[in-house]
Design a protein around this motif. Sequence first.
Motif, PDB file in Angstrom:
ATOM      1  N   VAL A   1      -2.557  12.762  -0.238  1.00 24.86           N
ATOM      2  CA  VAL A   1      -1.951  11.596  -0.619  1.00 24.86           C
ATOM      3  C   VAL A   1      -1.493  11.970  -2.130  1.00 24.86           C
ATOM      4  CG1 VAL A   1      -1.973   9.220  -1.565  1.00 24.86           C
ATOM      5  CG2 VAL A   1      -3.141   9.750   0.614  1.00 24.86           C
ATOM      6  N   THR A   2      -0.510  12.194  -2.238  1.00 26.28           N
ATOM      7  CA  THR A   2       0.218  12.763  -3.843  1.00 26.28           C
ATOM      8  C   THR A   2       0.843  11.559  -4.473  1.00 26.28           C
ATOM      9  OG1 THR A   2       0.486  14.860  -2.808  1.00 26.28           O
ATOM     10  CG2 THR A   2       1.421  14.624  -4.832  1.00 26.28           C
TER      11      THR A   2
ATOM     12  N   ASP B   1       1.533  -0.153  -1.648  1.00 30.48           N
ATOM     13  CA  ASP B   1       1.361   0.354  -0.035  1.00 30.48           C
ATOM     14  C   ASP B   1       0.277   1.363  -0.061  1.00 30.48           C
ATOM     15  OD1 ASP B   1       5.127   0.301   0.292  1.00 30.48           O
ATOM     16  OD2 ASP B   1       3.589  -1.431   0.471  1.00 30.48           O
ATOM     17  N   LEU B   2       0.192   2.265  -0.820  1.00 32.21           N
ATOM     18  CA  LEU B   2      -0.930   3.271  -0.903  1.00 32.21           C
ATOM     19  C   LEU B   2      -2.268   2.653  -0.774  1.00 32.21           C
ATOM     20  CD1 LEU B   2      -1.652   6.266  -0.578  1.00 32.21           C
ATOM     21  CD2 LEU B   2      -1.685   6.200  -3.177  1.00 32.21           C
ATOM     22  N   LYS B   3      -2.380   1.418  -1.494  1.00 30.37           N
ATOM     23  CA  LYS B   3      -3.739   0.651  -1.665  1.00 30.37           C
ATOM     24  C   LYS B   3      -4.119   0.039  -0.294  1.00 30.37           C
ATOM     25  CE  LYS B   3      -5.690  -3.267  -3.873  1.00 30.37           C
ATOM     26  NZ  LYS B   3      -5.640  -4.375  -4.970  1.00 30.37           N
ATOM     27  N   GLY B   4      -3.224  -0.377   0.288  1.00 32.32           N
ATOM     28  CA  GLY B   4      -3.619  -1.004   1.519  1.00 32.32           C
ATOM     29  C   GLY B   4      -3.789  -0.055   2.687  1.00 32.32           C
ATOM     30  N   LYS B   5      -2.939   0.989   2.759  1.00 29.35           N
ATOM     31  CA  LYS B   5      -2.850   2.317   3.397  1.00 29.35           C
ATOM     32  C   LYS B   5      -4.294   3.011   3.717  1.00 29.35           C
ATOM     33  CE  LYS B   5      -0.727   6.555   4.955  1.00 29.35           C
ATOM     34  NZ  LYS B   5       0.352   7.442   4.665  1.00 29.35           N
ATOM     35  N   LEU B   6      -4.963   3.389   2.304  1.00 30.91           N
ATOM     36  CA  LEU B   6      -6.070   4.004   2.276  1.00 30.91           C
ATOM     37  C   LEU B   6      -7.297   3.176   2.738  1.00 30.91           C
ATOM     38  CD1 LEU B   6      -5.521   6.011  -1.109  1.00 30.91           C
ATOM     39  CD2 LEU B   6      -5.694   6.788   1.163  1.00 30.91           C
ATOM     40  N   LYS B   7      -7.185   1.610   2.622  1.00 34.34           N
ATOM     41  CA  LYS B   7      -8.197   0.769   2.827  1.00 34.34           C
ATOM     42  C   LYS B   7      -8.306   0.655   4.300  1.00 34.34           C
ATOM     43  CE  LYS B   7     -11.513  -2.212   1.993  1.00 34.34           C
ATOM     44  NZ  LYS B   7     -12.803  -1.701   1.296  1.00 34.34           N
ATOM     45  N   THR B   8      -7.226   0.657   4.782  1.00 38.57           N
ATOM     46  CA  THR B   8      -7.011   0.200   6.550  1.00 38.57           C
ATOM     47  C   THR B   8      -7.353   1.641   7.255  1.00 38.57           C
ATOM     48  OG1 THR B   8      -5.423  -1.157   6.203  1.00 38.57           O
ATOM     49  CG2 THR B   8      -5.406  -0.441   8.310  1.00 38.57           C
ATOM     50  N   ASN B   9      -6.996   2.766   6.864  1.00 36.28           N
ATOM     51  CA  ASN B   9      -7.228   3.903   7.474  1.00 36.28           C
ATOM     52  C   ASN B   9      -8.609   4.618   7.301  1.00 36.28           C
ATOM     53  OD1 ASN B   9      -4.548   3.564   8.684  1.00 36.28           O
ATOM     54  ND2 ASN B   9      -3.497   4.903   7.279  1.00 36.28           N
ATOM     55  N   HIS B  10      -8.927   4.712   6.056  1.00 37.07           N
ATOM     56  CA  HIS B  10      -9.943   5.347   5.707  1.00 37.07           C
ATOM     57  C   HIS B  10     -11.139   4.564   4.890  1.00 37.07           C
ATOM     58  CE1 HIS B  10      -7.278   8.776   6.715  1.00 37.07           C
ATOM     59  NE2 HIS B  10      -6.713   8.326   5.948  1.00 37.07           N
ATOM     60  N   ASN B  11     -10.929   3.333   5.027  1.00 39.00           N
ATOM     61  CA  ASN B  11     -11.921   2.458   4.131  1.00 39.00           C
ATOM     62  C   ASN B  11     -12.434   2.990   2.902  1.00 39.00           C
ATOM     63  OD1 ASN B  11     -13.638   0.427   3.820  1.00 39.00           O
ATOM     64  ND2 ASN B  11     -15.487   1.406   4.661  1.00 39.00           N
ATOM     65  N   VAL B  12     -11.158   3.379   2.074  1.00 34.24           N
ATOM     66  CA  VAL B  12     -11.239   3.861   0.764  1.00 34.24           C
ATOM     67  C   VAL B  12     -10.540   2.676  -0.100  1.00 34.24           C
ATOM     68  CG1 VAL B  12     -10.493   5.556  -0.853  1.00 34.24           C
ATOM     69  CG2 VAL B  12     -10.920   6.152   1.463  1.00 34.24           C
TER      70      VAL B  12
ATOM     71  N   GLN C   1      -7.757   1.656  -6.487  1.00 32.46           N
ATOM     72  CA  GLN C   1      -7.336   0.579  -7.890  1.00 32.46           C
ATOM     73  C   GLN C   1      -6.377   1.362  -8.941  1.00 32.46           C
ATOM     74  OE1 GLN C   1      -7.965  -2.877  -7.701  1.00 32.46           O
ATOM     75  NE2 GLN C   1      -8.960  -2.451  -5.891  1.00 32.46           N
ATOM     76  N   VAL C   2      -5.329   0.808  -9.287  1.00 29.77           N
ATOM     77  CA  VAL C   2      -4.306   1.289 -10.370  1.00 29.77           C
ATOM     78  C   VAL C   2      -4.327   0.238 -11.591  1.00 29.77           C
ATOM     79  CG1 VAL C   2      -2.034   1.855 -10.800  1.00 29.77           C
ATOM     80  CG2 VAL C   2      -3.278   2.413  -8.443  1.00 29.77           C
TER      81      VAL C   2
ATOM     82  N   ASP D   1       6.220   1.472  -8.199  1.00 23.64           N
ATOM     83  CA  ASP D   1       4.922   0.327  -8.003  1.00 23.64           C
ATOM     84  C   ASP D   1       4.776  -0.046  -6.561  1.00 23.64           C
ATOM     85  OD1 ASP D   1       5.785  -1.200 -11.171  1.00 23.64           O
ATOM     86  OD2 ASP D   1       4.692   0.776 -10.905  1.00 23.64           O
ATOM     87  N   LYS D   2       5.918  -0.284  -5.882  1.00 18.34           N
ATOM     88  CA  LYS D   2       5.683  -0.703  -4.672  1.00 18.34           C
ATOM     89  C   LYS D   2       4.840   0.403  -3.690  1.00 18.34           C
ATOM     90  CE  LYS D   2       8.581  -2.309  -0.847  1.00 18.34           C
ATOM     91  NZ  LYS D   2       7.540  -1.374   0.383  1.00 18.34           N
ATOM     92  N   GLU D   3       5.297   1.676  -4.210  1.00 15.19           N
ATOM     93  CA  GLU D   3       4.650   2.806  -3.290  1.00 15.19           C
ATOM     94  C   GLU D   3       3.015   2.717  -3.433  1.00 15.19           C
ATOM     95  OE1 GLU D   3       6.885   6.093  -4.473  1.00 15.19           O
ATOM     96  OE2 GLU D   3       8.136   6.008  -2.907  1.00 15.19           O
ATOM     97  N   LEU D   4       2.815   2.347  -4.850  1.00 13.95           N
ATOM     98  CA  LEU D   4       1.497   2.505  -5.146  1.00 13.95           C
ATOM     99  C   LEU D   4       0.742   1.254  -4.508  1.00 13.95           C
ATOM    100  CD1 LEU D   4       1.628   3.190  -9.001  1.00 13.95           C
ATOM    101  CD2 LEU D   4       0.859   4.579  -7.452  1.00 13.95           C
TER     102      LEU D   4
END
Length: 601
Positions: free
Chosen positions: A322-323, A335-346, A349-350, A330-333
């Motif tokens: 993830v780069t 989206d990235l928050k939900g993606k990492l939580k769903t796929n990798h349980n990570v 926070q920004v 801001d929207k991509e940030l």
Amino acid sequence: MEALFIFILKSSGLLATFYFAYIFLLRKETFFNSSRWFLLAGLITSVVLPFVVYTKVIWVNPTPVSAPAVIETIAVSDTAVPNHYNAVYVPQPVEEESFEINWNIITILIYSIGFAAFMIKFGLDFYSLNSVLKGRKIQQQEDFKFIDVNENIAPFSYFDYIVYNSSLYTAAELENILEHEKVHSDQKHTIDVLITRIFCILFWFNPIIWLYKKAILQNLEFIADSEASKKITDKKAYQYTLLKITTHDTCVAITNHFYQSLIKKRIVMLNKNQSRKRNYWKYYAVIPALGAFVLLFQIKTIAQEKKQNTAVVQKDTVKELVTITKNTTDKELDDLKGKLKTNHNVDFQVSDVKRNSKEELTGIQIQVKSESGKKQVVSMNGSNGIKDCTFAIGTDNKGAATISVEGLKPPTPPIPPVNAERAVVVRNFDEDGIAPVAPIAPAAPAFPAGPMPTPVDMSRIPKAPIAPKNINDKAAWSKFEKDIAEFEKKMQAIEPELSAYGEKVEAVMAEREAIFEKQMEKYEIAMQKFNIDMDKYSKDIQLKYGPDSKEYQQNMKQYEKDMKQYDFDMKQHAKDMKQYEKDMKQHEKDMKEWEKENRKS
């Protein structure tokens, strides 16, 4: 102050090397002009060589991290300066200590008093010389200025001035004296006298410099005697003139005066055969000693830590990269928050998001926590767009998801110039693991002690015969010459023991110095490593617990305790050096006592 003490110690050692090389190898040779330049070179070398330092870098492995590594990144703005070791710690109140004598101030005060006293003496000598020269009738002949005075003073030369009292000598004696002084004036021996006088003022506390000055002045007299005797037909009459001048006690300082002490040595050197050219090798005998000095004392060792890769995710276990770039919205940030939580349980926070007029990211703080409990904090701030920051999501050796920051490197020690993009400092710790362990400061070594070699019994040294007062008493003079020959024979018999004693002292001190310097070299490397480890440890404690925490305060107290121990070790080191200097002074005292016995007449 410690650096000055080390310089004095090194300079004294070099002076002693040249002095003893002259005493034991060159003093009885007839290469007087070569000895003059050898002794002057010793003075220059003793001041210059201690400043010639060669740097050797030793690479050390970085401190291993016992807990699983996680990256904490702190950014610095364009005009900011990275925090250094001193900036990390908050000043703490310390208990008032008992009064201690500041020996540095006392030492400087004593040196200043001695320096001022010898400078005043130097000024008075110039005034005395000016009183002799001022208002006198000068007779110019060739390059020399002759001044005939009425005072009962010994003849002397000062640059191109030659001063004498013609009423005290016969025409033949006066001719001998003037030939001698012309050599002094023509070869600019006054410069040698002034140089040695300046060194004696600067290093008045060093007994070796006074012995060195005596050797230089004596050698200048040998030069003048040798050159003058080549132009004089009656060499024996010249020797009688030497004895007659001994009745004049008044001499003008900072000049080359005709009479010097140890007249018998000058007479012996006048009658000595020319030394063989093959004995020139003795001048080069000092070179190995200088080489050993550079190898033992002039090579500075610096420890530098090898760079290590801070990534904790192996390439073959990477599941996703993830780069975040300066153009990330801001929207991509979000989206990235939900993606990492769903796929990798990570947890992602920004905060502290900043943008410029081009809507580019110029500042951001990212906090990431993986399911294994590892945490990353990346903070960047600047006037331009941020650099690309890539997070690698993978698995650790237990199969749990883990995360690492790619594309960021730790900063180098030098401070970056103004307008640099940004500096990045990387620190590792485990959020739920054991707290970092403080490093232990190394202990300083002690200078090796032990007994010195037994000096030669001074009572065995023969007493020099006394010259007859009546120079016209041929029988007494003949007996004196026989006594001189017998005295020289006895001195030659005992000189091997004196030389052996000097060699033993030098060998013992050289062995101790070599051992101590190796120990100090290891200690300095260990201290550099300790400072690096302490810097890392303190910043890890601050990042994990905060500057106001109990753990951080305990860290500060431990650091102060370690620094006090370090200061104590340095003071002990200074004491060891003083003991070494004391041993050297005792050796010089023995040599001076021998010289004193030898020149009695």
